[in-house]
Write an enzyme that holds these catalytic residues in place. Structure first.
Site, PDB file in Angstrom:
ATOM      1  N   ASP A 135       0.847  -1.190   0.000  1.00  0.00           N
ATOM      2  CA  ASP A 135       0.000   0.000   0.000  1.00  0.00           C
ATOM      3  C   ASP A 135       0.887   1.246   0.000  1.00  0.00           C
ATOM      4  O   ASP A 135       2.043   1.190   0.406  1.00  0.00           O
ATOM      5  CB  ASP A 135      -0.853   0.047   1.290  1.00  0.00           C
ATOM      6  CG  ASP A 135      -2.035  -0.903   1.239  1.00  0.00           C
ATOM      7  OD1 ASP A 135      -2.414  -1.337   0.142  1.00  0.00           O
ATOM      8  OD2 ASP A 135      -2.590  -1.197   2.318  1.00  0.00           O
ATOM      9  N   MET A 136       0.313   2.380  -0.432  1.00  0.00           N
ATOM     10  CA  MET A 136       1.075   3.636  -0.365  1.00  0.00           C
ATOM     11  C   MET A 136       0.435   4.538   0.688  1.00  0.00           C
ATOM     12  O   MET A 136      -0.782   4.694   0.720  1.00  0.00           O
ATOM     13  CB  MET A 136       1.083   4.319  -1.730  1.00  0.00           C
ATOM     14  CG  MET A 136       2.050   5.479  -1.813  1.00  0.00           C
ATOM     15  SD  MET A 136       3.758   5.024  -1.429  1.00  0.00           S
ATOM     16  CE  MET A 136       4.354   4.462  -3.022  1.00  0.00           C
ATOM     17  N   ARG A 185      -0.898  -0.740  -8.796  1.00  0.00           N
ATOM     18  CA  ARG A 185      -2.257  -0.308  -8.467  1.00  0.00           C
ATOM     19  C   ARG A 185      -2.293   1.216  -8.514  1.00  0.00           C
ATOM     20  O   ARG A 185      -1.494   1.874  -7.848  1.00  0.00           O
ATOM     21  CB  ARG A 185      -2.625  -0.772  -7.059  1.00  0.00           C
ATOM     22  CG  ARG A 185      -3.953  -0.210  -6.552  1.00  0.00           C
ATOM     23  CD  ARG A 185      -4.173  -0.536  -5.081  1.00  0.00           C
ATOM     24  NE  ARG A 185      -4.215  -1.970  -4.876  1.00  0.00           N
ATOM     25  CZ  ARG A 185      -3.958  -2.556  -3.691  1.00  0.00           C
ATOM     26  NH1 ARG A 185      -3.650  -1.820  -2.648  1.00  0.00           N
ATOM     27  NH2 ARG A 185      -4.023  -3.862  -3.574  1.00  0.00           N
ATOM     28  N   GLY A 189      -5.658   8.492  -4.128  1.00  0.00           N
ATOM     29  CA  GLY A 189      -4.893   8.920  -2.940  1.00  0.00           C
ATOM     30  C   GLY A 189      -5.841   9.338  -1.843  1.00  0.00           C
ATOM     31  O   GLY A 189      -6.828  10.035  -2.099  1.00  0.00           O
ATOM     32  N   HIS A 228     -13.599   3.787  -7.746  1.00  0.00           N
ATOM     33  CA  HIS A 228     -15.045   3.542  -7.848  1.00  0.00           C
ATOM     34  C   HIS A 228     -15.677   4.565  -8.770  1.00  0.00           C
ATOM     35  O   HIS A 228     -16.892   4.588  -8.928  1.00  0.00           O
ATOM     36  CB  HIS A 228     -15.708   3.653  -6.463  1.00  0.00           C
ATOM     37  CG  HIS A 228     -14.935   2.943  -5.400  1.00  0.00           C
ATOM     38  ND1 HIS A 228     -13.962   3.568  -4.666  1.00  0.00           N
ATOM     39  CD2 HIS A 228     -14.981   1.663  -4.991  1.00  0.00           C
ATOM     40  CE1 HIS A 228     -13.422   2.693  -3.827  1.00  0.00           C
ATOM     41  NE2 HIS A 228     -14.013   1.532  -4.009  1.00  0.00           N
TER      42      HIS A 228
HETATM   43  P1  FDA Z   1     -13.993   9.239  -5.646  1.00  0.00           P
HETATM   44  O1  FDA Z   1     -13.573   9.455  -4.227  1.00  0.00           O
HETATM   45  O2  FDA Z   1     -14.134  10.430  -6.520  1.00  0.00           O
HETATM   46  O3  FDA Z   1     -15.315   8.394  -5.634  1.00  0.00           O
HETATM   47  C1  FDA Z   1     -16.038   8.081  -6.813  1.00  0.00           C
HETATM   48  C2  FDA Z   1     -17.368   7.468  -6.409  1.00  0.00           C
HETATM   49  O4  FDA Z   1     -17.130   6.249  -5.721  1.00  0.00           O
HETATM   50  C3  FDA Z   1     -18.147   8.307  -5.402  1.00  0.00           C
HETATM   51  O5  FDA Z   1     -18.960   9.249  -6.057  1.00  0.00           O
HETATM   52  C4  FDA Z   1     -18.950   7.241  -4.701  1.00  0.00           C
HETATM   53  O6  FDA Z   1     -20.031   6.832  -5.478  1.00  0.00           O
HETATM   54  C5  FDA Z   1     -17.980   6.112  -4.603  1.00  0.00           C
HETATM   55  N1  FDA Z   1     -17.162   6.187  -3.361  1.00  0.00           N
HETATM   56  C6  FDA Z   1     -15.856   6.512  -3.276  1.00  0.00           C
HETATM   57  N2  FDA Z   1     -15.423   6.443  -1.990  1.00  0.00           N
HETATM   58  C7  FDA Z   1     -16.491   6.100  -1.260  1.00  0.00           C
HETATM   59  C8  FDA Z   1     -16.694   5.852   0.124  1.00  0.00           C
HETATM   60  N3  FDA Z   1     -15.695   5.967   1.000  1.00  0.00           N
HETATM   61  N4  FDA Z   1     -17.935   5.503   0.538  1.00  0.00           N
HETATM   62  C9  FDA Z   1     -18.938   5.369  -0.337  1.00  0.00           C
HETATM   63  N5  FDA Z   1     -18.818   5.575  -1.674  1.00  0.00           N
HETATM   64  C10 FDA Z   1     -17.614   5.938  -2.128  1.00  0.00           C
HETATM   65  N6  FDA Z   1      -5.332   5.206  -1.162  1.00  0.00           N
HETATM   66  C11 FDA Z   1      -4.051   5.451  -0.779  1.00  0.00           C
HETATM   67  O7  FDA Z   1      -3.712   6.599  -0.526  1.00  0.00           O
HETATM   68  N7  FDA Z   1      -3.161   4.430  -0.682  1.00  0.00           N
HETATM   69  C12 FDA Z   1      -3.480   3.147  -0.989  1.00  0.00           C
HETATM   70  O8  FDA Z   1      -2.630   2.249  -0.875  1.00  0.00           O
HETATM   71  C13 FDA Z   1      -4.803   2.871  -1.419  1.00  0.00           C
HETATM   72  N8  FDA Z   1      -5.200   1.606  -1.744  1.00  0.00           N
HETATM   73  C14 FDA Z   1      -6.428   1.415  -2.337  1.00  0.00           C
HETATM   74  C15 FDA Z   1      -6.768   0.174  -2.842  1.00  0.00           C
HETATM   75  C16 FDA Z   1      -7.960   0.002  -3.523  1.00  0.00           C
HETATM   76  C17 FDA Z   1      -8.296  -1.327  -4.100  1.00  0.00           C
HETATM   77  C18 FDA Z   1      -8.847   1.115  -3.692  1.00  0.00           C
HETATM   78  C19 FDA Z   1     -10.129   0.961  -4.455  1.00  0.00           C
HETATM   79  C20 FDA Z   1      -8.529   2.316  -3.154  1.00  0.00           C
HETATM   80  C21 FDA Z   1      -7.329   2.496  -2.463  1.00  0.00           C
HETATM   81  N9  FDA Z   1      -7.000   3.724  -1.915  1.00  0.00           N
HETATM   82  C22 FDA Z   1      -5.712   3.935  -1.485  1.00  0.00           C
HETATM   83  C23 FDA Z   1      -8.049   4.770  -1.737  1.00  0.00           C
HETATM   84  C24 FDA Z   1      -8.099   5.735  -2.906  1.00  0.00           C
HETATM   85  O9  FDA Z   1      -6.945   6.529  -2.918  1.00  0.00           O
HETATM   86  C25 FDA Z   1      -9.319   6.659  -2.821  1.00  0.00           C
HETATM   87  O10 FDA Z   1      -9.259   7.409  -1.665  1.00  0.00           O
HETATM   88  C26 FDA Z   1     -10.652   5.930  -2.877  1.00  0.00           C
HETATM   89  O11 FDA Z   1     -10.604   4.857  -3.770  1.00  0.00           O
HETATM   90  C27 FDA Z   1     -11.759   6.870  -3.354  1.00  0.00           C
HETATM   91  O12 FDA Z   1     -11.446   7.371  -4.617  1.00  0.00           O
HETATM   92  P2  FDA Z   1     -12.235   6.976  -5.974  1.00  0.00           P
HETATM   93  O13 FDA Z   1     -11.208   6.749  -7.021  1.00  0.00           O
HETATM   94  O14 FDA Z   1     -13.145   5.857  -5.725  1.00  0.00           O
HETATM   95  O15 FDA Z   1     -12.963   8.294  -6.402  1.00  0.00           O
END
Ligand code: FDA
Length: 309
Positions: A135-136, A185, A189, A228
């Site tokens: 993870d980062m 991945r 962030g 997502h």
């Molecule tokens: P965004 O936050 O814009 O969300 C897009 C849509 O997704 C929202 O409109 C909503 O519908 C849905 N959604 C997103 N987050 C939600 C929540 N918490 N609850 C409900 N609905 C939500 N970060 C990091 O800094 N280091 C890491 O190592 C990782 N590892 C990691 C692994 C995996 C598999 C994922 C999916 C994510 C991470 N992350 C992470 C977290 C990532 O950086 C980020 O904060 C979240 O994925 C939310 O960003 P989205 O890209 O989903 O977009």
């Protein structure tokens, strides 16, 4: 702004105590976390894989300040990997690891301690027939994490990296890591970062994500598109078609409890979809990041607290 404020306030130990002790917190936690014990993680993995999904499991914990605790985390991962093997699930589940949980912050020897613990986990994963992804964490650990990644990849070339599109540096890091066999991945962030190192405007973050995704999908590595965001998922699908990528040459990834129907829909379309599944009792930092991502989660949490107190 709300996100930065929440991530900042979460560092207060009194707020942590209040949140962790509130009875309703557990209900909110269970939406995002499989449970506290390794059996809970394995049960949830079984359910997810039965729906055609892949899994990466995170033993919750971060910012370890104690050597014994850091070593215990490596032991917990070894036990988890044995459990996955015994359950016949290791071919569909890997593990995600935070180097700060393995001792990265333990002074000048921290990187060495974290690397030794990570190596132990990589060995256990290899014996189980699966992989590890690092993870980062916040930007102060990016260089140290990528350095440990480089060292681990000498013996364990399938160790996965995470890059965060909100950092200015990430497009260049994507270019460095888009080589054959390199699992990367890409996420947006999740930490509170200053404008000196990160895009603060969400539209800028999204644009950076697209640029990074283009580099990874055009490259020779194995991109893991962790988002997502429906628009980014669609662009990812388009890029896969545009680059004639076979469905087993990349994957989508989402967090446990977030857009589960979309996870199954994408898998039904023939994409590989991996769910990031956390378990353990040190869930506070993880929960706060999930609440900070979406004001609606926070409202739900606050409403639950008010109606129960
Ligand atoms: P965004 O936050 O814009 O969300 C897009 C849509 O997704 C929202 O409109 C909503 O519908 C849905 N959604 C997103 N987050 C939600 C929540 N918490 N609850 C409900 N609905 C939500 N970060 C990091 O800094 N280091 C890491 O190592 C990782 N590892 C990691 C692994 C995996 C598999 C994922 C999916 C994510 C991470 N992350 C992470 C977290 C990532 O950086 C980020 O904060 C979240 O994925 C939310 O960003 P989205 O890209 O989903 O977009």
């Amino acid at each position: 702004m709300l996100r930065q404020a929440l991530l900042g306030v979460s560092r207060s130990s009194s707020i942590k105590t209040l949140t962790v002790r509130a009875p309703v917190t557990r209900q909110v936690v269970s939406r995002f976390v499989a449970g506290e014990e390794v059996e809970h993680a394995i049960d949830a993995t079984r359910r997810l894989t039965e729906s055609g999904l892949l899994v990466t499991i995170d033993h919750l914990g971060e910012d370890t300040t104690d050597r014994a605790q850091a070593d215990a985390v490596a032991g917990a991962y070894a036990a988890l990997l044995s459990g996955l093997t015994a359950a016949g699930l290791a071919d569909r589940a890997e593990v995600s690891v935070k180097l700060s949980a393995l001792g990265l912050l333990l002074g000048p020897d921290g990187p060495q301690i974290a690397r030794a613990n990570a190596e132990q986990i990589c060995h256990a994963a290899r014996n189980a027939g699966t992989t590890v992804t690092l993870d980062m964490e916040d930007h102060t650990l990016t260089d140290a994490t990528l350095e440990v990644l480089r060292e681990l990849r000498r013996d364990f070339p399938d160790t996965g990296a995470v890059l965060q599109a909100y950092l200015h540096r990430t497009e260049a890091d994507c270019r460095d890591l888009a080589y054959a066999g390199s699992r990367v991945r890409l996420c947006k962030g999740a930490y509170a970062e200053p404008a000196s190192v990160a895009f603060v405007d969400q539209r800028e973050v999204d644009r950076s994500y697209v640029r990074c995704m283009k580099v990874l999908m055009a490259g020779a590595g194995y991109p893991m598109l962790a988002t997502h965001d429906p628009r980014l998922v669609e662009i990812g699908r388009f890029l896969a078609r545009d680059h004639d990528r076979a469905s087993e040459s990349y994957e989508f990834q989402m967090l446990y409890g977030i857009r589960p129907a979309e996870q199954e829909r994408l898998a039904g379309l023939g994409h590989q979809v991996r769910v990031y599944l956390p378990y353990g009792n040190d869930w506070y930092g993880y929960l706060v990041r999930r609440l900070a991502e979406r004001p609606a989660n926070l409202t739900f949490f606050a409403r639950s607290l008010l109606t129960r107190s």
